[in-house]
Design an enzyme around this catalytic site. Structure first.
Site, PDB file in Angstrom:
ATOM      1  N   THR A  63    -144.394 -58.268  -9.751  1.00 33.24           N
ATOM      2  CA  THR A  63    -144.960 -58.677  -8.468  1.00 33.24           C
ATOM      3  C   THR A  63    -145.317 -57.489  -7.597  1.00 33.24           C
ATOM      4  OG1 THR A  63    -144.413 -59.818  -6.382  1.00 33.24           O
ATOM      5  CG2 THR A  63    -142.593 -58.881  -7.607  1.00 33.24           C
ATOM      6  N   ASP A  64    -146.257 -57.683  -6.663  1.00 29.43           N
ATOM      7  CA  ASP A  64    -146.584 -56.628  -5.701  1.00 29.43           C
ATOM      8  C   ASP A  64    -145.477 -56.427  -4.677  1.00 29.43           C
ATOM      9  OD1 ASP A  64    -146.922 -58.986  -4.257  1.00 29.43           O
ATOM     10  OD2 ASP A  64    -148.961 -58.540  -3.587  1.00 29.43           O
ATOM     11  N   GLU A  65    -144.556 -57.376  -4.579  1.00 24.85           N
ATOM     12  CA  GLU A  65    -143.505 -57.267  -3.567  1.00 24.85           C
ATOM     13  C   GLU A  65    -142.565 -56.097  -3.821  1.00 24.85           C
ATOM     14  OE1 GLU A  65    -141.698 -60.855  -2.098  1.00 24.85           O
ATOM     15  OE2 GLU A  65    -143.267 -62.086  -2.998  1.00 24.85           O
ATOM     16  N   LYS A 121    -136.703 -57.633  -8.878  1.00 26.30           N
ATOM     17  CA  LYS A 121    -137.886 -57.396  -9.703  1.00 26.30           C
ATOM     18  C   LYS A 121    -138.169 -55.895  -9.838  1.00 26.30           C
ATOM     19  CE  LYS A 121    -140.402 -59.766 -11.455  1.00 26.30           C
ATOM     20  NZ  LYS A 121    -140.433 -60.281 -12.853  1.00 26.30           N
ATOM     21  N   TYR A 148    -135.012 -60.778  -3.787  1.00 27.70           N
ATOM     22  CA  TYR A 148    -135.934 -61.071  -4.885  1.00 27.70           C
ATOM     23  C   TYR A 148    -136.700 -59.835  -5.304  1.00 27.70           C
ATOM     24  CZ  TYR A 148    -140.433 -62.231  -6.959  1.00 27.70           C
ATOM     25  OH  TYR A 148    -141.545 -62.230  -7.757  1.00 27.70           O
TER      26      TYR A 148
END
Length: 352
Positions: A132-134, A162, A158
């Site tokens: 993810t970009d997060e 990741k 989260y």
């Protein structure tokens, strides 16, 4: 054959459907079937011999090696993850266990299998890690979009989990030579999306006459990527990506959350008007912002375009219309996923 983990979830399920629509190569689908995994997404494959479903955990160090030895997949595409920021804030333990420990166990199972393959099969094998970009943190309004060279700076349980999984995948390549590729995507939307996320939540709450919850001032900016475009990008990366490389996948569609909600309302006003003639936007309700809410994400997907020739086919306007229409046309799927456990979660999170 390929092995897809998390293939009954939102992105994984779309990937399996799209893969088998375009190819006769079989899919071994391993999914734990947590709350967001839904076999009804794969109903079209119920009698398709090309789709082999196994219920199980990527962290199962007995099951995964058995599956690898029996089916000998040429590639593993890892979608399996806990993925909702709000849930990670209320209960981070599951995110640590699945996204970090589970990824570690999966990598070790795959490394053992890959190491024992004949030379030609070892050379052709790939492990694609979908992230993810997060993991990159938050951008200021004038910052350039995230590139693959941005440092990881996660801000939620989260995204931290990741980010840790990304680092594990990178380390297993550099230390052991495992042929990995990593993708970091922006916010996905489209068919079969579990309705705790913004877009399906707004669609279903609007139709049910419920408030449309918007965090804070609604000006958090996200880059929106239609899920079918994301699936096409992963196929490109699997087929032609450079081993050890990271590829950002974005839709080139930065939108504030409040604008997304208003767009959905306008489409529903057109396709399914309220009986009282009032606009759906009248249901918008601002709720207390969540802790540590990142202000802006944006993806620079230039590497993927330049090296592999991928770019999204859908604009946000075309993709969001397809998405709203899909939910209007698939009430049985919606009814199945919005069971008691889901309603309890929504009540706890948004209706307090």
């Amino acid at each position: 054959m390929i092995l897809v983990t998390g293939g009954a979830g939102f992105i994984g399920g779309n990937f399996v459907l799209d893969w088998l629509a375009a190819s006769d190569e079989p899919v071994l689908n391993l999914d734990k079937l947590t709350y967001a995994g839904n076999l009804q997404t794969l109903t079209a494959l119920e009698h398709d011999a090309r789709h082999v479903f196994v219920r199980g955990d990527i962290g199962d160090t007995a099951l995964v090696p058995q599956l690898l030895a029996r089916y000998r997949p040429r590639a593993v595409i890892n979608f399996a993850a806990e993925s909702h920021v709000d849930r990670s804030i209320h209960g981070p333990s599951d995110f640590i266990q699945t996204n970090i420990v589970g990824t570690f166990n999966l990598l070790e199972s795959v490394r053992g299998h890959w190491s024992a393959l004949p030379d030609d099969e070892r050379a052709a094998f790939r492990f694609v890690h979908v992230s993810t970009d997060e993991v990159y943190g938050s951008l200021a309004p004038d910052d350039a979009p995230f590139r693959e060279t941005n440092p990881h700076a996660p801000n939620s349980p989260y995204s931290a989990s990741k980010a840790a999984s990304d680092h594990l995948v990178r380390a297993w390549h550099h230390t052991y030579g495992l042929p990995v590729l990593t993708t970091n995507c922006s916010n996905n939307y489209g068919p079969y999306h579990f309705p705790e996320k913004l877009i399906p939540l707004v669609i279903l709450n609007a139709l049910a006459g419920k408030p449309l919850p918007v965090y804070g001032d609604g000006q958090q900016v996200r880059d929106w990527l239609y899920v079918k475009d994301h699936c096409a990008a992963i196929r490109c990366v699997l087929g032609a990506g450079q081993v050890g490389q990271t590829y950002n996948v974005g839709g080139w569609n930065e939108k504030p959350n409040l604008d997304v909600v208003h767009t959905i309302c306008r489409i529903l006003d057109e396709l399914r008007p309220r009986a009282d003639g009032q606009p759906y936007a009248s249901q918008i309700t601002f709720v207390t912002d969540r802790p540590g809410h990142d202000r802006r994400y944006a993806i620079d997907a230039t590497r993927l375009a330049d090296e592999l020739g991928w770019k999204p086919e859908e604009t946000f306007d075309s993709g969001i219309r397809k998405t709203v229409t899909w939910y209007l046309d698939n009430e049985a799927w919606v009814s199945n996923v919005t069971s008691g456990a889901y309603r309890d979660w929504i009540a706890q999170q948004y209706e307090r």
